[in-house]
Design a protein around this motif. Sequence first.
Motif, PDB file in Angstrom:
ATOM      1  N   ALA A   1       0.764  -5.275  -6.365  1.00 18.97           N
ATOM      2  CA  ALA A   1       1.405  -6.583  -6.203  1.00 18.97           C
ATOM      3  C   ALA A   1       2.352  -6.511  -5.016  1.00 18.97           C
ATOM      4  O   ALA A   1       3.182  -5.604  -4.930  1.00 18.97           O
ATOM      5  N   LEU A   2       2.198  -7.469  -4.124  1.00 19.89           N
ATOM      6  CA  LEU A   2       3.095  -7.605  -2.972  1.00 19.89           C
ATOM      7  C   LEU A   2       3.927  -8.860  -3.208  1.00 19.89           C
ATOM      8  O   LEU A   2       3.380  -9.965  -3.311  1.00 19.89           O
ATOM      9  N   ILE A   3       5.223  -8.684  -3.329  1.00 17.59           N
ATOM     10  CA  ILE A   3       6.141  -9.802  -3.510  1.00 17.59           C
ATOM     11  C   ILE A   3       6.961  -9.895  -2.235  1.00 17.59           C
ATOM     12  O   ILE A   3       7.770  -9.025  -1.938  1.00 17.59           O
TER      13      ILE A   3
ATOM     14  N   GLN B   1      -9.207  -6.777  -0.181  1.00 14.20           N
ATOM     15  CA  GLN B   1      -9.763  -6.948  -1.516  1.00 14.20           C
ATOM     16  C   GLN B   1      -8.725  -7.705  -2.347  1.00 14.20           C
ATOM     17  O   GLN B   1      -7.970  -7.129  -3.112  1.00 14.20           O
ATOM     18  N   ILE B   2      -8.689  -9.015  -2.172  1.00 16.32           N
ATOM     19  CA  ILE B   2      -7.675  -9.851  -2.799  1.00 16.32           C
ATOM     20  C   ILE B   2      -8.054 -10.137  -4.245  1.00 16.32           C
ATOM     21  O   ILE B   2      -9.164 -10.589  -4.530  1.00 16.32           O
TER      22      ILE B   2
ATOM     23  N   VAL C   1       0.881 -11.633  -3.504  1.00 15.02           N
ATOM     24  CA  VAL C   1      -0.495 -11.225  -3.239  1.00 15.02           C
ATOM     25  C   VAL C   1      -0.764  -9.985  -4.071  1.00 15.02           C
ATOM     26  O   VAL C   1       0.034  -9.044  -4.073  1.00 15.02           O
ATOM     27  N   VAL C   2      -1.864  -9.984  -4.794  1.00 14.84           N
ATOM     28  CA  VAL C   2      -2.297  -8.798  -5.528  1.00 14.84           C
ATOM     29  C   VAL C   2      -3.597  -8.349  -4.896  1.00 14.84           C
ATOM     30  O   VAL C   2      -4.555  -9.128  -4.800  1.00 14.84           O
ATOM     31  N   ILE C   3      -3.595  -7.102  -4.423  1.00 20.62           N
ATOM     32  CA  ILE C   3      -4.762  -6.552  -3.728  1.00 20.62           C
ATOM     33  C   ILE C   3      -5.253  -5.288  -4.414  1.00 20.62           C
ATOM     34  O   ILE C   3      -4.503  -4.616  -5.123  1.00 20.62           O
TER      35      ILE C   3
ATOM     36  N   ALA D   1       0.065   3.845  -0.108  1.00 24.59           N
ATOM     37  CA  ALA D   1       0.083   3.926   1.361  1.00 24.59           C
ATOM     38  C   ALA D   1      -0.910   2.930   1.967  1.00 24.59           C
ATOM     39  O   ALA D   1      -0.596   2.257   2.952  1.00 24.59           O
ATOM     40  N   ALA D   2      -2.083   2.807   1.379  1.00 22.00           N
ATOM     41  CA  ALA D   2      -3.087   1.857   1.881  1.00 22.00           C
ATOM     42  C   ALA D   2      -2.612   0.422   1.683  1.00 22.00           C
ATOM     43  O   ALA D   2      -2.827  -0.435   2.550  1.00 22.00           O
ATOM     44  N   ALA D   3      -1.947   0.141   0.578  1.00 20.09           N
ATOM     45  CA  ALA D   3      -1.404  -1.206   0.339  1.00 20.09           C
ATOM     46  C   ALA D   3      -0.329  -1.530   1.369  1.00 20.09           C
ATOM     47  O   ALA D   3      -0.274  -2.645   1.900  1.00 20.09           O
ATOM     48  N   ARG D   4       0.521  -0.560   1.677  1.00 16.07           N
ATOM     49  CA  ARG D   4       1.560  -0.773   2.694  1.00 16.07           C
ATOM     50  C   ARG D   4       0.950  -1.020   4.072  1.00 16.07           C
ATOM     51  O   ARG D   4       1.412  -1.882   4.823  1.00 16.07           O
TER      52      ARG D   4
END
Length: 89
Positions: A5-7, A33-34, A51-53, A59-62
């Motif tokens: 989760a990206l807030i 990959q949303i 956004v949830v990916i 590290a890949a999410a960042r």
Amino acid sequence: MPLFALICRDKPGALQIRQDNRADHLEFLKTGQIFIAGPLIEDGDMRGSLVVIEAEDLAAARTWAAGDPYAAAGLFESVQISEWKKVIG
């Protein structure tokens, strides 16, 4: 693959930055990959993003988040990224 989760909270008074970069941001969302995505609303205006990916790891999410045109435009005051687990829905 784990979910993250990206807030993202916009800087105060940055609605024009959001509007100016929205088309590029929406196009960028097609590159990941949303799981879910949408703006956070305060007082009727967009003031952030959730956004949830799917990503291999934190590290890949960042890395993915850093490529967002909103981030490149300096829209965000803060970005919190946490592993997230879907339980209901």
